[in-house]
Write an enzyme that holds these catalytic residues in place. Structure first.
Site, PDB file in Angstrom:
ATOM      1  N   ASP A  86       0.828  -1.196   0.000  1.00  0.00           N
ATOM      2  CA  ASP A  86       0.000   0.000   0.000  1.00  0.00           C
ATOM      3  C   ASP A  86       0.873   1.261   0.000  1.00  0.00           C
ATOM      4  OD1 ASP A  86      -2.705   1.285   0.470  1.00  0.00           O
ATOM      5  OD2 ASP A  86      -1.641   2.008   2.246  1.00  0.00           O
ATOM      6  N   GLU A 111       1.498  -0.538  -5.045  1.00  0.00           N
ATOM      7  CA  GLU A 111       0.575   0.524  -5.430  1.00  0.00           C
ATOM      8  C   GLU A 111       1.401   1.793  -5.642  1.00  0.00           C
ATOM      9  OE1 GLU A 111      -3.322   2.990  -3.808  1.00  0.00           O
ATOM     10  OE2 GLU A 111      -1.709   2.413  -2.452  1.00  0.00           O
TER      11      GLU A 111
END
Length: 538
Positions: free
Chosen positions: A235, A280
């Site tokens: 993330d 990401e």
């Protein structure tokens, strides 16, 4: 994809049965194109098997204990649904304990959210998934913790705590940059002090300059790999040091981000050398490319997602092959050929695909056909295969998965959040669509079956085929052993495509090997496609 090098790849292609243009040199083929697009015989060849991954928000998926909240045992209970769908991997959104419904603010990196079950339940899920040949990756949130994490509580309350240096804590009047990388002032007051939290006050950023933090995060990754996890989705990967708008795009910040992820990769490699890591990095391919150098295997292809949805919505060729070839050139140079692309349509941070396509099932089928005939590891957001709608705020794009055709559902139906965008489960639900051979779900199963049955569609790279019709998208999929032409009619009208130049003379008549519709036909090099139809030709 994983590149194998132009020269070797082209030589193999030119020497195999079914080469594209026998007797012509690669350089001549490239030069022959006025657009600068590479021909199929001048592309890098990918022999790395691709896997289709399915993103799951556990809270919304399937409830095994009747509390209205999805859980890990619920995912285990529905592994056969996923296997029948045809996916080879699942991505679990955060499963660690957290005070938030979404889980992106972690309070215990070694634990499991009590709403979702126990570590034993996670181990059971991993075992059952692996029995079915399904890989499991999990979200790992290393940029920040929850403000409720014991580390952060100790850091704030005790100036002498060893955790003080694990965060960015300054005096209230300290002169520090205040232009947060995602907007607003990222510093949050606490008494006479303030702390850094780029996303919001409940997510204080970790200090990755502290060696103890780096060591702990590597131990966390190794712990989950030891439990049997196959890898991680990282993330906010570009925000480890990318805290401020004024510095996030500087070479120094990019280099520090990359160095951390390379260190993480090296640190966990002793536990599982082939762990799959996808980052990401919500940015351009030029920003993404360096992360593929001994750090990530993949990064989500946000640029491709925009093009796929726009092409399906506007019924216009998105020219995806040309775009991907240019991106892959960049990625190949950065990674030394060691990368896998990760195309997708939408995810948990974006409006759902069906809402972006204004509810058109035809356009949704077309978007799926484009996605699932591309190289790499395509990702499907849960419910996308049903045509679930959803628009921001986030809760509405992470709504309960509709298992049943009746309102309120039945056993296992989650109910933690009211679904405002999918009021017709008699049409948009697993139960309803499994009974309809023309449903969006049926189309996803068909396309996923093709990838399973045809190695060139699953494992190959991509090369453009120019055919001049803006309502048609066509491209080759290529491995060392074979190649196949993929042709999509993006429009609501029948289209005829001239394929006489697609295959070399003397090879024999090309044939349709798969088609989404019975109306597709090929005669004397002329391919006829019904509205919104896809055909695979060899």
């Amino acid at each position: 994809m994983r590149g194998a090098g132009w020269a070797a790849a082209a030589a193999l292609l030119l020497g195999t049965m079914g080469c594209f243009s026998a007797g012509r040199h690669v350089e001549e083929q490239i030069a022959a194109g006025s657009t600068g697009k590479k021909t199929a015989s001048a592309v890098q060849v990918d022999e790395q098997p691709g896997t289709v991954y399915y993103e799951i928000f556990v809270r919304s998926f399937y409830d095994s204990n009747g509390d209205g909240i999805g859980d890990l045992n619920g995912v285990t209970a529905k592994l056969d649904y996923l296997k029948e769908l045809g996916v080879g991997g699942i991505w679990l959104m955060p499963i660690n304990p957290s005070p938030s419904y979404h889980g992106y603010d972690v309070t215990d990196y070694y634990g499991v959210n009590k709403d979702y079950g126990t570590l034993g339940d996670m181990q059971k899920l991993l075992g059952e998934a692996h029995k079915r040949g399904i890989k499991v990756i999990m979200d790992l949130v290393l940029n920040h913790t929850s403000s409720e994490h014991p580390w952060f509580k100790a850091a704030l309350t005790d100036p002498n705590s060893k955790y003080r240096s694990w965060y960015h804590i300054e005096q209230k009047d300290a002169q520090v940059p205040s232009d947060g990388a995602v907007g607003g002032d990222p510093w949050h007051p606490h008494g006479s002090e303030k702390y850094l939290g780029v996303f919001w006050e409940g997510m204080p950023d970790l200090n990755l300059d502290e060696p103890a933090v780096r060591g702990e995060l590597i131990r966390i990754g190794s712990f989950w790999l030891e439990q049997g996890v196959d890898g991680f989705r990282m993330d906010a990967a570009k925000h480890i040091y990318g805290d401020f708008a004024s510095t996030i795009d500087t070479d120094a910040v990019k280099a520090r981000n990359l160095k951390w992820w390379q260190d993480f990769r090296a640190g966990i490699s002793g536990t599982k050398k082939n762990a799959y890591i996808i980052g990401e990095v919500w940015d351009s391919p030029a920003v993404i490319a360096p992360y593929l150098d001994k750090a990530f295997d993949s990064a989500f292809n946000f640029d491709a997602a925009k093009k796929l949805l726009a092409g399906a919505a506007q019924e216009q060729n998105p020219d995806i092959a040309f775009t991907l070839q240019r991106i892959y050139d960049m990625y190949d140079k950065s990674s030394g050929g060691a990368f896998l692309d990760a195309p997708f349509l939408s995810n948990h941070d974006q409006n759902r695909t069906m809402s972006e396509l204004d509810g058109s099932v035809d356009h949704a089928k077309m978007a799926a056909a484009l996605l699932l005939t591309l190289p790499g590891n395509p990702f499907i957001y849960y419910g996308e295969e049903l045509g679930m709608k959803g628009m921001k705020p986030d809760e509405s794009i992470r709504a309960p998965f509709p298992w049943y055709r009746t309102a309120g559902g039945g056993e296992g139906q989650t109910s933690w959040e009211t679904d405002l965008y999918n009021p017709t489960p008699d049409k948009v639900s697993a139960e309803a669509e499994e009974a309809d051979p023309n449903s969006l779900l049926a189309r996803y199963k068909q396309l996923l079956a093709w990838r399973s049955q045809l190695p060139v569609l699953r494992d190959g790279t991509i090369a453009d085929f120019e055919q001049g019709n803006p309502a048609v998208a066509a491209y080759y999929r290529v491995t060392k052993a074979e190649r196949m032409l993929v042709v999509h009619n993006l429009s609501g009208q029948k289209q005829t495509v001239d394929l006489t130049q697609a295959f070399e003379a003397g090879r024999g008549a090309a044939a349709i090997v798969r088609a989404t519709d019975d109306g597709a036909s090929l005669k004397s090099g002329s391919l006829k496609l019904p509205p919104y139809g896809t055909a695979l030709v060899q």
